[in-house]
Design a protein around this motif. Structure first.
Motif, PDB file in Angstrom:
ATOM      1  N   UNK A  54       0.822  -1.209   0.000  1.00  0.00           N
ATOM      2  CA  UNK A  54       0.000   0.000   0.000  1.00  0.00           C
ATOM      3  C   UNK A  54       0.859   1.264   0.000  1.00  0.00           C
ATOM      4  N   UNK A  55       0.421   2.245  -0.767  1.00  0.00           N
ATOM      5  CA  UNK A  55       1.158   3.512  -0.821  1.00  0.00           C
ATOM      6  C   UNK A  55       1.047   4.280   0.495  1.00  0.00           C
ATOM      7  N   UNK A  56       0.039   3.983   1.296  1.00  0.00           N
ATOM      8  CA  UNK A  56      -0.054   4.535   2.650  1.00  0.00           C
ATOM      9  C   UNK A  56       0.355   3.411   3.618  1.00  0.00           C
ATOM     10  N   UNK A  57       1.569   3.470   4.154  1.00  0.00           N
ATOM     11  CA  UNK A  57       2.099   2.321   4.900  1.00  0.00           C
ATOM     12  C   UNK A  57       1.695   2.235   6.365  1.00  0.00           C
ATOM     13  N   UNK A  64      -5.962   2.062   0.341  1.00  0.00           N
ATOM     14  CA  UNK A  64      -6.002   2.710   1.651  1.00  0.00           C
ATOM     15  C   UNK A  64      -5.834   4.216   1.500  1.00  0.00           C
ATOM     16  N   UNK A  65      -4.895   4.628   0.672  1.00  0.00           N
ATOM     17  CA  UNK A  65      -4.644   6.060   0.482  1.00  0.00           C
ATOM     18  C   UNK A  65      -5.878   6.780  -0.048  1.00  0.00           C
ATOM     19  N   UNK A  66      -6.544   6.196  -1.042  1.00  0.00           N
ATOM     20  CA  UNK A  66      -7.699   6.850  -1.667  1.00  0.00           C
ATOM     21  C   UNK A  66      -8.855   7.013  -0.686  1.00  0.00           C
ATOM     22  N   UNK A  67      -9.156   5.958   0.075  1.00  0.00           N
ATOM     23  CA  UNK A  67     -10.288   6.024   0.995  1.00  0.00           C
ATOM     24  C   UNK A  67      -9.973   6.872   2.221  1.00  0.00           C
ATOM     25  N   UNK A 100     -16.228   5.639   3.586  1.00  0.00           N
ATOM     26  CA  UNK A 100     -15.896   5.949   2.190  1.00  0.00           C
ATOM     27  C   UNK A 100     -15.873   4.633   1.426  1.00  0.00           C
ATOM     28  N   UNK A 101     -16.270   4.692   0.169  1.00  0.00           N
ATOM     29  CA  UNK A 101     -16.331   3.479  -0.641  1.00  0.00           C
ATOM     30  C   UNK A 101     -15.802   3.763  -2.036  1.00  0.00           C
ATOM     31  N   UNK A 102     -15.326   2.715  -2.700  1.00  0.00           N
ATOM     32  CA  UNK A 102     -14.756   2.895  -4.023  1.00  0.00           C
ATOM     33  C   UNK A 102     -15.117   1.762  -4.960  1.00  0.00           C
ATOM     34  N   UNK A 103     -14.462   1.751  -6.111  1.00  0.00           N
ATOM     35  CA  UNK A 103     -14.758   0.770  -7.151  1.00  0.00           C
ATOM     36  C   UNK A 103     -14.151  -0.583  -6.816  1.00  0.00           C
ATOM     37  N   UNK A 125     -10.378   2.217  -8.065  1.00  0.00           N
ATOM     38  CA  UNK A 125     -10.507   0.845  -7.569  1.00  0.00           C
ATOM     39  C   UNK A 125      -9.882   0.708  -6.182  1.00  0.00           C
ATOM     40  N   UNK A 126     -10.633   0.103  -5.264  1.00  0.00           N
ATOM     41  CA  UNK A 126     -10.144  -0.080  -3.898  1.00  0.00           C
ATOM     42  C   UNK A 126     -10.201  -1.548  -3.464  1.00  0.00           C
TER      43      UNK A 126
END
Length: 556
Positions: free
Chosen positions: A31-34, A105-108, A121-124, A209-210
């Motif tokens: 994940x880009x958010x560690x 994780x970063x997007x949400x 929060x929700x995503x694709x 996309x999540x």
């Protein structure tokens, strides 16, 4: 000892999945958010999962391994036990056979930080077919636009997106409402998500996309997911039970009739429809059990939910409710395919056209089985509805040939009186094989004819062809307009194979959906090992012409 509070806890639930668990965990480690906490929650696995999980935890201080004292038989208990020990202010969930995309994780989390008042929060969701590798988006129209929704009443269509794994929840929201996964039932996501939608004051949708959801639609029964165990009547019972729990939750709250209707529509359009697709392949005993479980619940759903469905789906539903189960099997073969009924009857008193051979007895049945809106006798010929069925199939004189007896039903009486010229068409490459034959009238609206289909004559690409095709049938109006429709096969004829140059050919029933005639080509020998893979690799390049030359030499 951990001193930093993680931003997000991601729970990976697992049971006897030692092989795929490392892939799921690796997607979290990438994940880009560690700054996350990873809890592997094991529902008392009996395979090598405990060893694999402990090794993963020993190698990464962010990972905690939690093992339940006994198997719960579902997803809820391992998720709830992980929530009991989770340390982060936000929570996500992952199944061991799936993955999170790198920026999930970063997007949400970004959505939560932009508006700390949202409850989740929700995503694709990316759906990946494990048998083909094909990727698609789950319910893409619902998540195409980034927005914040002020309560589910403003967008009740979002009830269709009932996955808990596509969302990041504020822990304070879950705790404030005592929201946990219901234990001891299947389809727990549907109840949990319905409650989350209804309790949330606002939530944000991000189009990125999540979640990566790996789908194995034709897995062996022993390995099939709960959703793919529709052949079991207990599965039907479980799905209806969770809907009743959702209904009870809505009844207890101050929710509108419009929301209840939206929930009923979702059940008919999504849940019932999945079973309806399978009806042609179920025996009489199963069908009777299905109707016994389903019909009391269907009787309680809002009439407005039925009215929103396409006519073909309303017909199947009504036939099940009326106990006309053999007819329901016939009607289900046309779902989503534009297939006409074998017969239709006109009420002489009203002029209304109805599905089947009898005028419905009740007002509800007459409303649901009316075909007037399909305009069978007036729609453009190109879109006219026919039903083409293979009523007999046998091997032909050649090694890859077969003789088909085809019956065409024309309830709209669109074909002129007398013999018709029809064409059987199949296209394994860019060129088509077209076989013309005659359909003779049997009675008004019914035609029948015999055709010899020699698949050895089908033009194949020089580099070979690996793939599946379904023959279609074409008829023509007096004005010359063509109508192309699918060809239904007997559901249970024995498959046969044949050898043709550089290929193995298999003819079989489709085995799902409408049940079309299915033809599979597989390259063999040098074509399979060298020519076909090379052609796919260089397609569209300057090497393609040379590969075609090599293919020509190999085929000599």
């Amino acid at each position: 000892m951990r001193t930093t509070t993680p931003d997000v806890t991601v729970t990976v639930i697992v049971f006897n999945d030692a092989e795929r668990l490392p892939r799921a965990v690796a997607s979290l480690q990438a994940q880009t958010h560690p700054n996350i906490e990873i809890i592997i929650s094991d529902d008392h696995s009996t395979d090598d999962t405990p060893r694999v999980a402990r090794e993963l935890a020993a190698a990464d201080p962010r990972i905690t391994y939690l093992r339940l004292a006994e198997n719960s038989g579902g997803c809820s208990a391992p998720r709830n036990r992980a929530l009991d020990i989770a340390r982060a202010p936000y929570a996500m969930f992952l199944d061991s056979d799936d993955e999170l995309p790198p920026r999930a994780v970063e997007s949400l989390l970004e959505a939560h930080r932009e508006d700390p008042s949202i409850d989740f929060a929700m995503g694709a969701v990316e759906r990946i077919r494990v048998d083909t590798g094909r990727t698609s988006l789950w319910m893409p129209h619902l998540v195409a636009e980034r927005r914040t929704v002020d309560g589910i009443e403003t967008e009740p269509g979002l009830l269709f997106e009932h996955l808990s794994t596509s969302k990041m929840y504020a822990r304070a929201f879950l705790d404030r409402h005592g929201l946990r996964f219901p234990e001891g039932i299947h389809y727990e996501d549907q109840l949990f998500s319905a409650q989350a939608y209804c309790l949330a004051k606002s939530f944000t949708i991000v189009p990125e996309p999540v979640y990566r959801w790996y789908i194995a639609p034709y897995a062996a029964e022993s390995a099939a997911s709960i959703s793919n165990q529709r052949h079991k009547l207990s599965n039907v019972r479980d799905r209806v039970h969770v809907q009743e729990l959702i209904d009870a939750f809505l009844d207890e709250g101050d929710y509108s009739a419009a929301l209840r209707e939206a929930k009923d529509y979702k059940f008919l359009k999504h849940d019932f429809r999945m079973y309806a697709n399978d009806l042609p392949y179920r025996d009489e005993e199963w069908l009777a059990g299905f109707a016994e479980i389903m019909n009391p619940y269907l009787a309680r759903l809002a009439p407005g939910a039925y009215a929103r469905l396409p006519r073909a789906e309303r017909v199947v539903l009504q036939l099940v409710r009326d106990g006309r189960l053999a007819d329901a099997r016939l009607a289900a073969r046309g779902l989503g395919q534009g297939v006409a009924p074998r017969t239709a009857v006109t009420d002489p008193a009203t002029g209304t056209l109805y599905w089947g051979a009898e005028i419905p007895a009740t007002e509800t049945a007459r409303r649901e089985l009316s075909l007037d809106d399909l305009e069978l006798d007036a729609r453009p010929f190109r879109r006219a509805l026919f039903r083409h069925e293979i009523v007999h199939l046998e091997r032909g004189p050649g090694p890859a040939s077969m003789t088909l007896r085809v019956r065409t039903y024309d309830p709209g009486l669109r074909l002129p009186v007398g013999p018709q010229i029809a064409s059987l068409v199949i296209s394994p490459g860019r060129k088509r094989l077209v076989v013309r034959f005659r359909l003779d009238p049997v009675r008004p609206g019914v035609f029948e004819g015999e055709v010899l289909l020699d698949l050895a004559a089908a033009p194949l690409p020089r580099h070979g062809f690996d793939g599946t095709r379904h023959p279609v049938l074409q008829v023509q109006s007096p004005e010359g307009t063509r109508n192309t429709s699918l060809l239904l096969a007997p559901l249970d004829f024995p498959p046969f194979t044949a050898g043709i140059p550089h290929h193995r050919l298999t003819v079989e029933p489709e085995g799902r959906g409408a049940g079309r005639l299915q033809v599979r080509w597989e390259t063999v020998g040098l074509t399979s090992r060298l020519v076909h893979p090379l052609a796919r690799r260089v397609a569209g390049t300057s090497l393609a012409r040379k590969v075609r030359q090599v293919a020509k030499l190999v085929r000599v």
